[in-house]
Scaffold this motif. Structure first.
Motif, PDB file in Angstrom:
ATOM      1  N   SER A 158      -2.298 -15.342   0.609  1.00  0.00           N
ATOM      2  CA  SER A 158      -3.177 -14.329   1.202  1.00  0.00           C
ATOM      3  C   SER A 158      -2.420 -13.024   1.419  1.00  0.00           C
ATOM      4  N   LEU A 162      -2.998  -9.219  -0.471  1.00  0.00           N
ATOM      5  CA  LEU A 162      -3.216  -7.958   0.224  1.00  0.00           C
ATOM      6  C   LEU A 162      -2.056  -6.979   0.067  1.00  0.00           C
ATOM      7  N   ARG A 243     -10.665 -15.143   3.560  1.00  0.00           N
ATOM      8  CA  ARG A 243     -10.812 -13.866   4.258  1.00  0.00           C
ATOM      9  C   ARG A 243     -10.017 -12.765   3.544  1.00  0.00           C
ATOM     10  N   ALA A 244      -8.824 -13.109   3.066  1.00  0.00           N
ATOM     11  CA  ALA A 244      -8.003 -12.126   2.352  1.00  0.00           C
ATOM     12  C   ALA A 244      -8.682 -11.698   1.051  1.00  0.00           C
ATOM     13  N   VAL A 246     -11.932 -11.597   0.481  1.00  0.00           N
ATOM     14  CA  VAL A 246     -13.036 -10.703   0.856  1.00  0.00           C
ATOM     15  C   VAL A 246     -12.513  -9.323   1.214  1.00  0.00           C
ATOM     16  N   GLU A 247     -11.401  -9.287   1.975  1.00  0.00           N
ATOM     17  CA  GLU A 247     -10.830  -8.005   2.385  1.00  0.00           C
ATOM     18  C   GLU A 247     -10.285  -7.239   1.188  1.00  0.00           C
ATOM     19  N   ARG A 250     -13.152  -5.699  -0.563  1.00  0.00           N
ATOM     20  CA  ARG A 250     -13.699  -4.576   0.199  1.00  0.00           C
ATOM     21  C   ARG A 250     -12.849  -3.320   0.009  1.00  0.00           C
ATOM     22  N   ARG A 251     -11.517  -3.507  -0.034  1.00  0.00           N
ATOM     23  CA  ARG A 251     -10.631  -2.354  -0.208  1.00  0.00           C
ATOM     24  C   ARG A 251     -10.527  -1.916  -1.661  1.00  0.00           C
TER      25      ARG A 251
END
Length: 257
Positions: A158, A162, A243-244, A246-247, A250-251
């Motif tokens: 994760s 990111l 969650r990572a 999805v983030e 999004r970014r």
């Protein structure tokens, strides 16, 4: 899912056989490091050194550490390669989803590396002249360690998803894993025993040392707690990875490097 696993197993086998020098070098380095430490300890302590079952416990912890380091580093390394080569989007667009693909890929690689780790263990036992016990019950604590290892692997993946480059953090993590797997946590009591329940993989590693080094019987209460610990870390790792993902979407940094 079976079809995905078989495809990843074939892929892992092709990679393993295509680069034999790398595999042989890894085995040689792993054995050499342990044997060098063993010879150093024997030299410092002198000819009257008596290890007892402590050396057996150290062997179990070292081999477990080697296995877990591979698991944690493998998923992260594969993810970073996918990012650098620009194929991560293709993995995400598969019907299985990125989590299932990387989990199947990790298990497929583990299938091959379990054989390698077993060979490393046998060579270490041959060089040190030690003897371990291999009761069928050792499968259970080994499984708890693997569950926790995959949970940590997905947490590290994760971060790679990111932040892209986390090689230094992976290096630090290896030392933390050595503490978790090599320290005889099975001897802890009081408050430290509660800490042992919360740390990943420590209970499973301690049970393995009891079974393989000390030839003790399986404690069903401890193995149950170890399973809960392993499952908890695996679920946590998968949730954090999701969650990572999805983030990152999004970014807009999913395929960036």
């Amino acid at each position: 899912m079976l079809e995905l696993f078989l495809a990843e197993l074939k892929r892992s086998w092709i990679e393993f056989t295509r680069y034999p020098v790398d595999a042989i070098a890894g085995i040689f380095i792993t054995i050499s490091v342990f044997y060098g430490l063993f010879l150093s300890a024997r030299y410092i302590a002198g000819p009257n050194l008596q290890f007892g079952d402590r050396l057996d416990a150290i062997v179990v912890g070292y081999v477990l550490w080697t296995l877990v380091v591979f698991i944690v580093a493998n998923i992260t390394a594969v993810l970073q390669v996918e990012i650098q080569t620009g194929t991560l989007e293709q993995v995400i667009l598969t019907p299985f989803g990125i989590s299932r693909v990387f989990l199947a890929r990790a298990i497929a690689s583990l299938t091959i590396n379990i054989i390698v780790i077993t060979g490393i263990l046998l060579l270490i036992l041959l060089l040190t002249g030690r003897q371990l016990y291999f009761p069928p019950a050792l499968i259970l604590p080994l499984l708890t360690v693997l569950l926790g290892a995959y949970g940590l692997a997905f947490i590290m993946a994760s971060l790679a998803l990111l932040f892209k480059r986390i090689q230094q953090l992976l290096g630090l993590t290896q030392f933390a894993l050595l503490f978790l797997l090599a320290v005889p946590s099975e001897t802890w009591s009081g408050t430290l025993w509660i800490v042992r329940l919360l740390l990943p993989m420590t209970m499973g590693a301690g049970i393995l040392r009891d079974l393989m080094a000390r030839n003790l019987s399986l404690n069903f209460v401890e193995i149950s707690l170890a399973f809960l610990n392993g499952l908890g870390y695996l679920v946590l790792g998968l949730i954090v990875f999701r969650r990572a993902e999805v983030e990152a979407k999004r970014r807009g940094i999913l395929g960036g490097y």
